[in-house]
Design a protein around this motif. Structure first.
Motif, PDB file in Angstrom:
ATOM      1  N   ASP A 136      34.608   2.205  39.300  1.00  0.00           N
ATOM      2  CA  ASP A 136      33.225   2.210  38.819  1.00  0.00           C
ATOM      3  C   ASP A 136      32.896   0.786  38.367  1.00  0.00           C
ATOM      4  N   CYS A 147      30.713   0.039  34.534  1.00  0.00           N
ATOM      5  CA  CYS A 147      30.863   1.479  34.238  1.00  0.00           C
ATOM      6  C   CYS A 147      30.227   1.921  32.922  1.00  0.00           C
ATOM      7  N   GLU A 207      36.623  -6.592  33.007  1.00  0.00           N
ATOM      8  CA  GLU A 207      36.716  -7.353  34.259  1.00  0.00           C
ATOM      9  C   GLU A 207      35.312  -7.612  34.763  1.00  0.00           C
ATOM     10  N   GLU A 238      23.198   1.254  38.530  1.00  0.00           N
ATOM     11  CA  GLU A 238      22.361   0.374  37.696  1.00  0.00           C
ATOM     12  C   GLU A 238      23.167  -0.762  37.055  1.00  0.00           C
TER      13      GLU A 238
END
Ligand SMILES: C[S@@+](CC[C@H](N)C(=O)[O-])C[C@H]1O[C@@H](n2cnc3c(N)ncnc32)[C@H](O)[C@@H]1O
Length: 295
Positions: free
Chosen positions: A84, A87, A132, A151
């Motif tokens: 993801d 996320c 990350e 998004e």
């Protein structure tokens, strides 16, 4: 005429740069406000299906967005590794893990707050959130069965680098599903009202820019993605966007009655939500899309 156009553009740039705050500061400070938007900490808009989702139940529509995205990833009922990319608090990851017991999920974000609190919500689940940058991760190439970005790529302006990194970490045959708002034309073709709402939106939500959907499609194909499927879901997303004014009023009243002030980041978030609604009204210029493509 030319001078006027230049002045308008300068004015819009000035507006855009007013009170600019860093994206990471924005999420470190404003993420907890999202609990008002979604009990499940979904930091996105929803997906409405007539006679299935209740337009008054926001979380049901937000979770339906998770469901729609995960359905397109084709990872149900089989062991799979999901990335993801951007996320948030891991709302989509938790939804995916609940619907597939064989799934392992990795989320990435740049916000320390989201890493800490999001991992608390993922405790005892087969998922983890790492700090990350989705444009340059430390993941091995050809590692993931599926990747999603809801998004989040808008913060890097739907840049080719984000798509290339997703392509790199996916296994051949793996799917990338992006759900986001995009422009239907180039920035310089927006009308004054559209350009104003757009600049304010980008400024208040710390978005680099929104990609032009046609250019994004071409870019994805040029990187090597195949079966690039573009769905305009603006009308399905609209009912949840219409929750924005009520959420803004409700949130502000709650703060007022609790005698709590509004942080700069919270104010930015509220204004960003308002300008998202305003941009959404310019239907010839903005659309909300789900993009599904395969490595
Ligand atoms: C609007 S939130 C969406 C979160 C989540 N996808 C959801 O729908 O609940 C945008 C997310 O993108 C993340 N993000 C933005 N730029 C990023 C980057 N370069 N690398 C990793 N995450 C990033 C933010 O930290 C935030 O978690």
């Amino acid at each position: 005429m030319e001078t006027t156009a230049i002045n308008i553009s300068k004015n819009l740039d000035r507006i855009a740069n007013e009170n600019n705050i860093e994206m990471t500061d924005f999420y470190n400070e404003a993420t907890e406000d999202y609990e008002f938007w979604s009990k499940d900490f979904n930091m996105h808009f929803g997906y409405h299906i007539p006679f299935k989702t209740n337009i008054f139940k926001r979380d049901a529509m937000l979770n339906e967005m998770n469901k729609q995205v995960i359905k397109r990833l084709c990872i149900n009922n089989r062991p799979a590794i999901l990335a993801d990319l951007g996320c948030g608090m891991g709302g989509t990851m938790r939804y995916a893990l609940k619907s597939n017991e064989y799934l392992t999920a990795f989320g990435v974000t740049l916000s320390d707050f989201q890493v800490k609190k999001g991992n608390e919500l993922l405790k005892n689940k087969n998922g983890i959130i790492l700090k990350e940058n989705y444009n340059i991760t430390s993941f091995k190439a050809n590692h993931f069965d599926a990747a999603t970005a809801i998004e989040s790529f808008c913060h890097s302006g739907h840049s080719k680098n984000s798509f290339k990194e997703a392509f790199r970490i996916l296994k051949p045959g793996g799917k990338l599903v992006i759900a986001d708002a995009f422009l239907k034309k180039d920035e310089n073709e927006l009308c004054y009202g559209g350009a104003y709402a757009y600049k304010k939106l980008c400024n208040h939500w710390s978005l680099e820019r929104l990609g032009n959907i046609e250019n994004v499609t071409t870019t994805l194909k040029s990187i090597g993605f195949s079966k690039v499927n573009i769905e305009d879901i603006s009308f399905k997303v609209a009912p949840s966007v219409l929750h924005v004014p009520f959420a803004i009023i409700g949130f502000t009243l709650k703060k007022f009655f609790k005698n709590q002030g509004l942080k700069l980041e919270s104010l930015h978030n509220l204004k960003g939500s308002f300008f998202a609604l305003l941009s959404g009204l310019h239907m010839q210029s903005f659309g909300y899309y789900v993009i599904t493509c395969t490595k």
